[in-house]
Each structure stands twice: as C-alpha cells, then as structure tokens.
Design an enzyme around this catalytic site. Sequence first.
Site, PDB file in Angstrom:
ATOM      1  N   ARG A 232       0.840  -1.195   0.000  1.00 34.40           N
ATOM      2  CA  ARG A 232       0.000   0.000   0.000  1.00 34.40           C
ATOM      3  C   ARG A 232       0.869   1.237   0.000  1.00 34.40           C
ATOM      4  O   ARG A 232       1.861   1.312   0.748  1.00 34.40           O
ATOM      5  CB  ARG A 232      -0.881   0.041   1.249  1.00 34.40           C
ATOM      6  CG  ARG A 232      -2.173  -0.757   1.101  1.00 34.40           C
ATOM      7  CD  ARG A 232      -3.113  -0.092   0.084  1.00 34.40           C
ATOM      8  NE  ARG A 232      -4.318  -0.842  -0.157  1.00 34.40           N
ATOM      9  CZ  ARG A 232      -4.455  -1.829  -1.058  1.00 34.40           C
ATOM     10  NH1 ARG A 232      -3.432  -2.203  -1.806  1.00 34.40           N
ATOM     11  NH2 ARG A 232      -5.617  -2.430  -1.228  1.00 34.40           N
ATOM     12  N   GLU A 261      -3.149   7.734  -5.491  1.00 35.16           N
ATOM     13  CA  GLU A 261      -3.288   6.986  -6.751  1.00 35.16           C
ATOM     14  C   GLU A 261      -4.448   7.529  -7.558  1.00 35.16           C
ATOM     15  O   GLU A 261      -5.516   7.775  -6.987  1.00 35.16           O
ATOM     16  CB  GLU A 261      -3.498   5.499  -6.458  1.00 35.16           C
ATOM     17  CG  GLU A 261      -2.246   4.862  -5.908  1.00 35.16           C
ATOM     18  CD  GLU A 261      -2.348   3.356  -5.707  1.00 35.16           C
ATOM     19  OE1 GLU A 261      -3.330   2.746  -6.158  1.00 35.16           O
ATOM     20  OE2 GLU A 261      -1.437   2.780  -5.092  1.00 35.16           O
ATOM     21  N   HIS A 280      -0.157  -0.145  -9.845  1.00 39.06           N
ATOM     22  CA  HIS A 280      -0.955  -0.987  -8.938  1.00 39.06           C
ATOM     23  C   HIS A 280      -1.426  -2.261  -9.660  1.00 39.06           C
ATOM     24  O   HIS A 280      -2.630  -2.523  -9.793  1.00 39.06           O
ATOM     25  CB  HIS A 280      -2.160  -0.200  -8.390  1.00 39.06           C
ATOM     26  CG  HIS A 280      -2.695  -0.758  -7.098  1.00 39.06           C
ATOM     27  ND1 HIS A 280      -3.140   0.030  -6.074  1.00 39.06           N
ATOM     28  CD2 HIS A 280      -2.870  -2.031  -6.669  1.00 39.06           C
ATOM     29  CE1 HIS A 280      -3.573  -0.721  -5.074  1.00 39.06           C
ATOM     30  NE2 HIS A 280      -3.425  -1.984  -5.420  1.00 39.06           N
TER      31      HIS A 280
HETATM   32  P1  NAD Z   1      -2.272 -10.347   5.330  1.00 39.37           P
HETATM   33  O1  NAD Z   1      -3.294  -9.773   6.243  1.00 39.37           O
HETATM   34  O2  NAD Z   1      -2.302 -11.792   5.033  1.00 39.37           O
HETATM   35  O3  NAD Z   1      -0.831  -9.970   5.880  1.00 39.37           O
HETATM   36  C1  NAD Z   1      -0.483  -8.759   6.453  1.00 39.37           C
HETATM   37  C2  NAD Z   1       0.499  -9.057   7.565  1.00 39.37           C
HETATM   38  O4  NAD Z   1       1.023  -7.807   8.047  1.00 39.37           O
HETATM   39  C3  NAD Z   1      -0.133  -9.764   8.765  1.00 39.37           C
HETATM   40  O5  NAD Z   1       0.530 -10.985   9.017  1.00 39.37           O
HETATM   41  C4  NAD Z   1       0.067  -8.772   9.902  1.00 39.37           C
HETATM   42  O6  NAD Z   1       0.330  -9.421  11.133  1.00 39.37           O
HETATM   43  C5  NAD Z   1       1.260  -7.992   9.426  1.00 39.37           C
HETATM   44  N1  NAD Z   1       1.402  -6.682  10.078  1.00 39.37           N
HETATM   45  C6  NAD Z   1       0.435  -5.837  10.489  1.00 39.37           C
HETATM   46  N2  NAD Z   1       0.989  -4.754  11.051  1.00 39.37           N
HETATM   47  C7  NAD Z   1       2.342  -4.922  10.989  1.00 39.37           C
HETATM   48  C8  NAD Z   1       3.445  -4.142  11.395  1.00 39.37           C
HETATM   49  N3  NAD Z   1       3.269  -2.949  11.998  1.00 39.37           N
HETATM   50  N4  NAD Z   1       4.679  -4.608  11.162  1.00 39.37           N
HETATM   51  C9  NAD Z   1       4.872  -5.814  10.566  1.00 39.37           C
HETATM   52  N5  NAD Z   1       3.847  -6.610  10.168  1.00 39.37           N
HETATM   53  C10 NAD Z   1       2.602  -6.159  10.374  1.00 39.37           C
HETATM   54  O7  NAD Z   1      -2.386  -9.489   3.983  1.00 39.37           O
HETATM   55  P2  NAD Z   1      -1.867  -9.895   2.541  1.00 39.37           P
HETATM   56  O8  NAD Z   1      -2.951 -10.540   1.783  1.00 39.37           O
HETATM   57  O9  NAD Z   1      -0.553 -10.562   2.656  1.00 39.37           O
HETATM   58  O10 NAD Z   1      -1.681  -8.421   1.923  1.00 39.37           O
HETATM   59  C11 NAD Z   1      -0.596  -7.622   2.315  1.00 39.37           C
HETATM   60  C12 NAD Z   1      -0.713  -6.214   1.735  1.00 39.37           C
HETATM   61  O11 NAD Z   1      -0.717  -6.278   0.303  1.00 39.37           O
HETATM   62  C13 NAD Z   1      -2.001  -5.470   2.101  1.00 39.37           C
HETATM   63  O12 NAD Z   1      -1.662  -4.123   2.324  1.00 39.37           O
HETATM   64  C14 NAD Z   1      -2.836  -5.566   0.854  1.00 39.37           C
HETATM   65  O13 NAD Z   1      -3.774  -4.535   0.758  1.00 39.37           O
HETATM   66  C15 NAD Z   1      -1.777  -5.467  -0.213  1.00 39.37           C
HETATM   67  N6  NAD Z   1      -2.139  -5.985  -1.517  1.00 39.37           N
HETATM   68  C16 NAD Z   1      -1.706  -5.292  -2.598  1.00 39.37           C
HETATM   69  C17 NAD Z   1      -1.978  -5.770  -3.857  1.00 39.37           C
HETATM   70  C18 NAD Z   1      -1.539  -5.010  -5.063  1.00 39.37           C
HETATM   71  O14 NAD Z   1      -2.227  -5.050  -6.067  1.00 39.37           O
HETATM   72  N7  NAD Z   1      -0.415  -4.378  -5.046  1.00 39.37           N
HETATM   73  C19 NAD Z   1      -2.683  -6.964  -4.013  1.00 39.37           C
HETATM   74  C20 NAD Z   1      -3.080  -7.662  -2.881  1.00 39.37           C
HETATM   75  C21 NAD Z   1      -2.781  -7.155  -1.625  1.00 39.37           C
HETATM   76  C1  MLT Z   2      -5.837  -5.605  -2.990  1.00 35.97           C
HETATM   77  O1  MLT Z   2      -5.792  -5.056  -1.897  1.00 35.97           O
HETATM   78  O2  MLT Z   2      -6.416  -6.698  -3.145  1.00 35.97           O
HETATM   79  C2  MLT Z   2      -5.169  -4.968  -4.125  1.00 35.97           C
HETATM   80  O3  MLT Z   2      -4.958  -3.638  -3.959  1.00 35.97           O
HETATM   81  C3  MLT Z   2      -5.650  -5.398  -5.453  1.00 35.97           C
HETATM   82  C4  MLT Z   2      -6.676  -4.567  -6.142  1.00 35.97           C
HETATM   83  O4  MLT Z   2      -6.329  -3.679  -6.864  1.00 35.97           O
HETATM   84  O5  MLT Z   2      -7.852  -4.851  -5.999  1.00 35.97           O
END
Ligand code: NAD
Ligand code: MLT
Length: 527
Positions: A232, A261, A280
């Site tokens: 993010r 964004e 993204h």
């Molecule tokens: P998840 O909830 O499985 O994992 C997140 C992890 O972060 C958890 O294990 C949590 O304990 C940990 N966490 C929370 N606060 C923390 C801190 N202060 N320090 C260290 N660790 C901490 O989530 P996920 O599915 O692995 O997604 C991770 C990130 O990726 C999210 O921000 C999500 O929105 C983002 N994401 C982005 C895209 C994209 O298109 N770029 C796609 C999917 C997810």
């Molecule tokens: C997500 O949090 O799943 C990602 O940002 C992916 C999206 O763009 O939906």
Amino acid sequence: MYKILVSDPLSQQGLDPLQSASNIEVIYETNLTPEELLYMIQDVDALLVRSQTKVTREVLEHAKKLRVVGRAGVGVDNIDIEAATEKGIIVLNAPDGNTISTAEHTFAMMISLARNIPQAYRSTVQGEWRRKDFTGVELNGKTLGILGLGRIGAELSQKAKAFYMNVVAFDPYLTEERAEKLGVTKATLEEVITCADFLSVHTPLTKETRHLINRDVFSQMKDGVRILNCARGGIIEEEALYEAIQVGKVAGAALDVFEVEPPTPKHPLFELPQVIVTPHLGASTVEAQENVAIDVIGEVLNVLEDKPFRNAVNLPSIPKDQKEKLAPYQELAEKLGSFVAQASIGAIKKIRITYAGELAEMSTSPLTRTILKGALSHHLADVNFVNAPHLAKQRGIQLIEEKKNVSQGFTQLIHVEIATENGKNDAAATLLNGFGPRIVKMNGYAIDVVPAGHLLYIRHHDQPGMIGEVGTVLGEHDINIATMQVGRMASGGDAIMVLHLDNVIPTFVRESIAGMQKISSVTSIEL
Ligand code: NAD
Ligand code: MLT
C-alpha cells in the site's frame, strides 16, 4: 429481488452468475462521480467494489437498504469500516484470491530492480546499446527483509528461498513455529531494517504502518539497499525515499503503489532512474481477478440469502468447526436476549451473559452479538448482528461475558441477566436433545418454556385459586392457553406463571389481570 451495484471493473467470470440470476438486478456502472454514487447507493442491497470506489461515511449514510459491501481484493482502506459497522453493514473481502499474483509481481519487481530491466528496455528500444550502465546484482545469497509475513509476505519468502536468498522477517504475529516452517528467520523490526539487502513491505496500511519506513528508518539501513512496495502507498514515506535515493543510501526502489493513486505524472520519484514503477498491478492477472470476483460475489450472495459467510472484515472470525457447532444456538440466543429484555422495564444499563458447559469452550462472540441483537431490538430499530455491540456501547450499556464449566445439569446453558434502572431480570436457556430450545430458568424459578409465540409472564403471590382466576379472565376473552408453567420459591411465597397463549393478549385483558389481587406484574412477551 436483490439490487447489486458493481462500481469498479470486475472479472466477467465472476459477474456471469449474477447477471444471469432471475432474482438479481445488476447495475454495472464504473467511473461513477461521487454525486452519482450517492444517488445510486440509495436503493441497492449490495455494493461490489475494487479499490477505486471510495466507500465513505457519506456514501454509507445515503444507503437505505445496503446490507453488504464486497471488496474484490484484500485491502479495505477505501471503505469506512467504522461507519459500515455503525450502520450494521457487513464488509467482506476476498483475501486469498490474489496472493499468488501479488507475490509473483513483487518477485518480478525484485528481479527487474536487481537487473535494471525496465531501464535497459527503454534505453535499448530508443536505439542505445549501454551494456555497462545496466550491470545488476544477483539475488543469490542476498538478504531479503520482509515486513509483514501474512499471505503475500509468506508466499514471497518461498520464492526468494528458491533463489537462495536469506529471508528475515518481522511480523508482530509471527510465531517461531511458523517462521521455522517457512524457513525464515524471525527478527525484530530493527534487525530486519539493518540487515536487508532488499526490503519488501507486505503489511496493511494502518495508523501504525503509515510511514513505517521514514527518514529515521532509512538512515539505519545498509548502504545500497533496494526497496519494494507492492502493498500500500503510504507505508513508505515517499519524500524520505526520494532523499535516501538522492544521497545514495538506497540503490533503487520498485513501487506498485503510491500515497496518492493515480500519482501525478510529475511525481518527483519518477525523475529518478533508480526507481521502477507499475500502476498498482499486483493483483492484475486473469487468474487473480477471476478468483477474487468469484469469491466475493459468492460471499455477498451468502449474506443476502442469509447463508453462512467467511470473510467479514467487521465481524470476528470464528473457526469453521466452531461456527457449525454454534449455529443451532443462534436462534435460541436471540430469543433469550429478547425474552429477558421484554420482561424488563426501563432502559438497559447492564447485560451479563454467562456461557456454561460445552459452550464455555468455544468462541462465543457470535452468540453474544445475537443476544445483544435480541435484547436491543426491543427498544431500537435497525439493530443487527454487526452493529449490536456498537449500539450497546454507544448507549453506555455495560456488557459482561462470563464462562463457567459447570452447567447445572445441562450439557450447555446460556444465561442472560439484564439490569435496568428498575431492577434485574434473568433467564437461562438450552437446546434439549430431541426437544429443541427451552427456557429452563427465570429469575431463580425452574421453568420449561418453548421460546416462541405469545407468552405472558405473571409475578404473583402463591395461594390457591390464582391459576383458575387468570384462566377464567383469559377464557372470557376467548384466549386459549396452550401451556402453563408455574414456579415458586416456597409455598405461600412469591411465584411466577409463564403462559403460552394461542393469540396476542389485548392490552385491556392484560391490564385486567394485572389489577387482580395478589398479582404484582403482568408482562406480555412476543417471540
Ligand atoms: P495479510 O493480512 O495476510 O498480511 C499482512 C500481515 O502484516 C499480517 O501478518 C500482519 O500481522 C502484518 N502486520 C500488520 N501490522 C504490521 C506491522 N506494523 N509490522 C509488521 N507486520 C505487520 O495481507 P496480505 O494478503 O498478505 O496483503 C498484504 C498487503 O498487500 C495489504 O496491504 C494488501 O492490501 C496489499 N495488496 C496489494 C496488492 C496489489 O495489487 N499491489 C494486491 C493484494 C494485496
Ligand atoms: C488488494 O488489496 O487486493 C489490491 O490492492 C488489489 C486490487 O487492486 O484490488
């Protein structure tokens, strides 16, 4: 007939079953202006979004029928969860479907960053042949620091290990066992920051993680570190990153996400040749988009059709086996909450819920929510499973939850006590094997009442003829008594009657019973 607004682009495979269902009207309108969204949200039952639609408090306040917001993806930072919870709207996401896609994208960014692939491509197609300028570094033997070892962080760690990287991770919820299973070194935030050659963030964006990587943190890093953010925008402070690259502390950065964004085309980081970016794209694969659309649409339909659902962001998550065991108690819990609230007079000040026997071993928060819903619905409109705890808190109602292993002869027992400014009432209920739900105790008296239909709760003095007198008045008004329970503490002392009636008792009949000698109160209860 349900009306569903889809306001961001979703995979057609996910939408197909919705669009072909005869009981669903799908409005598929993307790129809505905020004003258009405020108008369209008014009469829909569900809203499906990705990250573009901003589901603000104002949007939720305009919704008259909205029951659920479904986010096709993980991050719900575009949805005001607090406002949704207050309004009793369920927010669901699809957390699993894009994990692989995003981990692969992060890995692609890491290799691109290490080998200058985007820069070399641009230069080469412009007619240059600058082999020396694009000398890269290997991943082999380097340390990858991961902040946030959840779904994506963990998936990335496995890919990095396949490339012989050392993986060091910080996550407040990471256990030694899980770290060991993944072959990752569990470390503190400081340790990860100071030892990483590549640092990748995979946390959600929260108050705690906003600018987690800031000027001070950059200053503690190894010289020549490479930074990745496919989680993010805002977890890394962009201004601090710019400065760290300018002074040579950071050798390069790969960013899929930005603080704002889409970012402005004049974004300072875009001027730096060490920075590679994508718009993204983490979850943008055919597979991931199909997965998240199918997952979230299935879940939204479950909510609308009152079927069990899994991925609610504003409800506690309960293990599947416990959910199944608790399901038969839901109706009983709601009726019990309602029963005690209806027997009570005045504003509720305190609700004490005690789970005894087998229930004491389980995650009972869904039952507590349901009891609260039952109790509060007597006084308030629009109470549901989601907003009940919030409404109780908002009204200053003290909630006490207790668990006891002993259940007074029953395999399991739920006991609810409600205190108002006028006193206390309590009742206990259970599921009797083969007989279904029963209220088995009320205000200390043993009873056996099916919690359904029209009930009459009478407090009186135990003396001969009382039952006959009450029966006569009801009979005179053609009200049939289906069952009657009488309880007393001692002969000639305080006693109660709980009657099951075939019809609703008119107020004047109730009042005429209440006016009888030796009757201290008469309350009708509808369940
Ligand atoms: P998840 O909830 O499985 O994992 C997140 C992890 O972060 C958890 O294990 C949590 O304990 C940990 N966490 C929370 N606060 C923390 C801190 N202060 N320090 C260290 N660790 C901490 O989530 P996920 O599915 O692995 O997604 C991770 C990130 O990726 C999210 O921000 C999500 O929105 C983002 N994401 C982005 C895209 C994209 O298109 N770029 C796609 C999917 C997810
Ligand atoms: C997500 O949090 O799943 C990602 O940002 C992916 C999206 O763009 O939906």
